[in-house]
Motif scaffolding. Structure first.
Motif, short mmCIF file in Angstrom:
data_model
loop_
_atom_site.label_atom_id
_atom_site.label_comp_id
_atom_site.label_asym_id
_atom_site.label_seq_id
_atom_site.Cartn_x
_atom_site.Cartn_y
_atom_site.Cartn_z
N ILE A 152 0.84 -1.20 0.00
CA ILE A 152 0.00 0.00 0.00
C ILE A 152 0.88 1.25 0.00
O ILE A 152 0.61 2.22 -0.72
CB ILE A 152 -0.93 0.01 1.22
CG1 ILE A 152 -1.94 -1.15 1.13
CG2 ILE A 152 -1.67 1.34 1.34
CD1 ILE A 152 -2.79 -1.34 2.37
N LEU A 153 1.95 1.24 0.79
CA LEU A 153 2.82 2.41 0.91
C LEU A 153 3.59 2.71 -0.37
O LEU A 153 4.06 3.84 -0.57
CB LEU A 153 3.80 2.22 2.07
CG LEU A 153 3.19 2.15 3.47
CD1 LEU A 153 4.25 1.88 4.52
CD2 LEU A 153 2.44 3.44 3.79
N LEU A 154 3.73 1.73 -1.24
CA LEU A 154 4.41 1.97 -2.52
C LEU A 154 3.72 3.06 -3.33
O LEU A 154 4.34 3.70 -4.18
CB LEU A 154 4.48 0.68 -3.34
CG LEU A 154 5.43 -0.43 -2.85
CD1 LEU A 154 5.35 -1.63 -3.78
CD2 LEU A 154 6.86 0.08 -2.74
N LYS A 155 2.43 3.27 -3.07
CA LYS A 155 1.68 4.30 -3.79
C LYS A 155 2.19 5.71 -3.50
O LYS A 155 1.86 6.66 -4.22
CB LYS A 155 0.20 4.20 -3.44
CG LYS A 155 -0.45 2.89 -3.84
CD LYS A 155 -1.90 2.84 -3.38
CE LYS A 155 -2.55 1.50 -3.74
NZ LYS A 155 -3.96 1.42 -3.26
N LEU A 156 2.98 5.84 -2.43
CA LEU A 156 3.53 7.16 -2.08
C LEU A 156 4.69 7.55 -2.99
O LEU A 156 5.07 8.72 -3.03
CB LEU A 156 4.03 7.16 -0.63
CG LEU A 156 3.02 6.88 0.49
CD1 LEU A 156 3.74 6.79 1.82
CD2 LEU A 156 1.96 7.97 0.52
#
Length: 212
Positions: free
Chosen positions: A150-154
């Protein structure tokens, strides 16, 4: 005067699999309640079974040991964490709003210190009893990796500062292991926000908003 007909309520009988699943669910819920009051060491199988409304034999029909029931409890809870965060973020696209939402979630989750304490007590006992194995070592891998994805979207594609497991591990370790949960100083949310914003500022803004 007409007499209203009585409606007969027919309750569906649970299958053996459904009954066993319900028993396991009740034992897991009881195990958490007892552990929250008594701690891992004080949470006896007798007490867990009694408060779940079952015999000790019913406990052993579903779990081989106290260690196993708490391992499953932690595994289930860890997956729920990722589902909660994903739901919170599902309508957010702005990285700063996402980071703020995750930080607020971490404050809420850290308010219940029993989960972090349970993991520490369980691992400590497993090391002492020489029962520590692959299941213990990989207990949080799915949780960390799930949040990390999910954090890869940052970040722009291929520009994240670490692999998904490491990214997720940073957030969960700060949430569940931070001494700030017990002390008067920076909150868990402050720590999570600083960690994520620092990584976003360093790696996420460099590609003019072109994220994966």
């Amino acid at each position: 005067m007409a007499v209203a007909a009585k409606t007969k309520i027919v309750r569906k009988r649970l299958t053996r699999e459904e009954s066993r699943a319900l028993t396991r669910e009740k034992i897991l819920a009881s195990a958490y309640d007892v552990m929250a009051r008594e701690g891992y060491e004080g949470a006896s199988i007798d007490r867990i079974a009694e408060e779940a409304g079952f015999s000790k034999g019913a406990f052993y029909s579903n779990f081989s040991s106290k260690e196993e029931v708490f391992l499953e409890l932690l595994e289930t809870h860890s997956v729920q964490d990722v589902d909660e965060i994903a739901k919170i973020l599902e309508k957010l696209e702005d990285p700063r709003e996402m980071i703020d939402a995750i930080s607020k979630w971490s404050v809420m989750r850290a308010s219940d210190s029993s989960w972090g304490m349970l993991a520490l007590d369980l691992f400590r006992r497993a090391k002492h009893d020489a029962t520590f194995g692959d299941r213990h070592a990989h207990l949080f891998r799915k949780q960390w990796t799930g949040l990390g994805e999910i954090l890869l979207k940052l970040f722009p594609k291929g520009a994240a500062p670490a692999d998904p497991e490491t990214l997720g591990g940073i957030v969960f370790e700060l949430t569940y292991g931070a001494a700030s949960s017990f002390t008067d100083g920076p909150s868990v949310g402050d720590l999570v926000r600083l960690a994520l914003m620092s990584m976003y500022d360093a790696y996420g803004k460099a590609a003019d908003g072109k994220r994966a």
